[in-house]
Design a protein around this motif. Structure first.
Motif, PDB file in Angstrom:
ATOM      1  N   PRO A 107       0.537  -1.322  -0.143  1.00  0.00           N
ATOM      2  CA  PRO A 107      -0.083  -0.505   0.116  1.00  0.00           C
ATOM      3  C   PRO A 107       0.219   0.735   0.172  1.00  0.00           C
ATOM      4  N   VAL A 108       1.018   2.133  -0.980  1.00  0.00           N
ATOM      5  CA  VAL A 108       0.938   3.442  -0.017  1.00  0.00           C
ATOM      6  C   VAL A 108       0.141   4.230   1.050  1.00  0.00           C
ATOM      7  N   ALA A 109      -0.577   4.037   1.811  1.00  0.00           N
ATOM      8  CA  ALA A 109      -0.257   4.533   2.639  1.00  0.00           C
ATOM      9  C   ALA A 109      -2.037   3.726   3.191  1.00  0.00           C
ATOM     10  N   VAL A 110      -2.142   4.024   4.425  1.00  0.00           N
ATOM     11  CA  VAL A 110      -2.895   2.911   5.425  1.00  0.00           C
ATOM     12  C   VAL A 110      -3.858   3.900   6.393  1.00  0.00           C
ATOM     13  N   ILE A 111      -4.691   3.594   5.861  1.00  0.00           N
ATOM     14  CA  ILE A 111      -5.810   4.431   7.192  1.00  0.00           C
ATOM     15  C   ILE A 111      -6.574   3.633   8.553  1.00  0.00           C
ATOM     16  N   ASP A 112      -5.516   3.594   9.625  1.00  0.00           N
ATOM     17  CA  ASP A 112      -5.705   2.951  10.855  1.00  0.00           C
ATOM     18  C   ASP A 112      -6.688   3.454  11.298  1.00  0.00           C
ATOM     19  N   ARG A 113      -8.267   2.891  11.170  1.00  0.00           N
ATOM     20  CA  ARG A 113      -9.599   2.726  11.763  1.00  0.00           C
ATOM     21  C   ARG A 113      -9.720   2.536  13.216  1.00  0.00           C
ATOM     22  N   THR A 114      -8.695   1.344  13.568  1.00  0.00           N
ATOM     23  CA  THR A 114      -8.480   0.939  14.939  1.00  0.00           C
ATOM     24  C   THR A 114      -8.484   1.982  15.940  1.00  0.00           C
ATOM     25  N   HIS A 115      -6.762   2.176  15.459  1.00  0.00           N
ATOM     26  CA  HIS A 115      -5.979   3.404  16.324  1.00  0.00           C
ATOM     27  C   HIS A 115      -6.051   4.289  16.200  1.00  0.00           C
ATOM     28  N   ARG A 116      -7.183   5.191  14.936  1.00  0.00           N
ATOM     29  CA  ARG A 116      -7.739   6.514  14.407  1.00  0.00           C
ATOM     30  C   ARG A 116      -6.025   7.061  14.071  1.00  0.00           C
ATOM     31  N   VAL A 117      -5.487   6.242  12.794  1.00  0.00           N
ATOM     32  CA  VAL A 117      -3.457   6.794  12.546  1.00  0.00           C
ATOM     33  C   VAL A 117      -3.703   6.918  10.822  1.00  0.00           C
ATOM     34  N   TYR A 118      -3.208   7.929  10.484  1.00  0.00           N
ATOM     35  CA  TYR A 118      -2.510   7.681   9.274  1.00  0.00           C
ATOM     36  C   TYR A 118      -1.193   7.346   9.559  1.00  0.00           C
ATOM     37  N   ARG A 119      -0.774   5.773   8.791  1.00  0.00           N
ATOM     38  CA  ARG A 119       0.367   5.599   8.116  1.00  0.00           C
ATOM     39  C   ARG A 119       0.555   5.891   6.959  1.00  0.00           C
ATOM     40  N   ASP A 120       2.222   5.812   6.873  1.00  0.00           N
ATOM     41  CA  ASP A 120       2.466   5.659   5.321  1.00  0.00           C
ATOM     42  C   ASP A 120       2.539   4.766   5.049  1.00  0.00           C
ATOM     43  N   ARG A 121       3.880   4.846   3.387  1.00  0.00           N
ATOM     44  CA  ARG A 121       4.039   3.455   2.897  1.00  0.00           C
ATOM     45  C   ARG A 121       4.595   2.140   3.621  1.00  0.00           C
ATOM     46  N   PHE A 122       5.312   2.346   4.034  1.00  0.00           N
ATOM     47  CA  PHE A 122       6.050   1.799   5.413  1.00  0.00           C
ATOM     48  C   PHE A 122       5.702   1.589   6.772  1.00  0.00           C
ATOM     49  N   GLY A 123       4.206   1.570   6.865  1.00  0.00           N
ATOM     50  CA  GLY A 123       4.166   1.125   8.307  1.00  0.00           C
ATOM     51  C   GLY A 123       3.705   2.186   9.398  1.00  0.00           C
TER      52      GLY A 123
END
Length: 184
Positions: A107-123
């Motif tokens: 993924p180029v980015a991840v929307i982590d809804r569980t922790h309510r954070v935005y992550r980059d391609r490296f997590g």
């Protein structure tokens, strides 16, 4: 109940996919851009060279006086046929890329809804979800906009749109809706 191993597609536009995998929303770029652009160019070359070559061969074979030698027409037709074959291979490669499971792409980015954070391609953590917005920005070298994530930490490029692959559509609206949605 076990979590599905393959992400579930929420939205897809060209080579850009938004997919849900458990509590995360993955933004995936299939990387079709260069293949789509090259395929388009090869199809145009095929039509121009193959078309002119075919017309010249037909014209010279009708015993009409012509200042264009038949070998030139045959050469143009061969160039058209060769580019058509290469375009066919590229179309097949694009089809194989679309058939690959989404879990094989990073993924180029991840929307982590569980922790309510935005992550980059490296997590890596970038910002909390309430500090990220997704938007379209114009590109200097294309008529299609690019998709970016705007955060206080800066602007993060997610996908460069191109007119030959469908652009980015309204994926920015889908992502903003996902970010704004509160967990149950």
């Amino acid at each position: 109940m076990a979590e599905p191993t393959e992400p579930v597609v929420i939205a897809e536009q060209g080579g850009l996919v938004v997919a849900e995998h458990g509590g995360a929303v993955l933004i995936i770029d299939r990387g079709n851009g260069p293949t789509e652009i090259m395929t388009y160019l090869l199809v145009v070359i095929t039509l121009v060279f193959g078309g002119f070559g075919a017309v010249w061969i037909v014209h010279t074979s009708t015993d009409a006086p012509s200042s264009v030698p038949a070998t030139l027409g045959a050469s143009l037709l061969l160039i058209g046929i060769a580019t058509a074959v290469i375009a066919g291979f590229l179309i097949g490669a694009r089809r194989r890329t679309r058939q690959r499971p989404l879990s094989t792409f990073t993924p180029v980015a991840v929307i982590d809804r569980t922790h309510r954070v935005y992550r980059d391609r490296f997590g890596r953590f970038v910002v909390p979800l309430d500090q990220v917005r997704f938007t379209r920005r114009m590109q200097l070298t294309s008529s299609s906009p690019k998709l970016v994530a705007v955060t206080p930490a800066g602007t993060h490029l997610l996908k460069r749109g191109n007119p030959f692959g469908g652009g980015i559509g309204r994926v920015d609206e889908v992502l903003n809706h996902i970010v704004d949605a509160r967990p149950n």
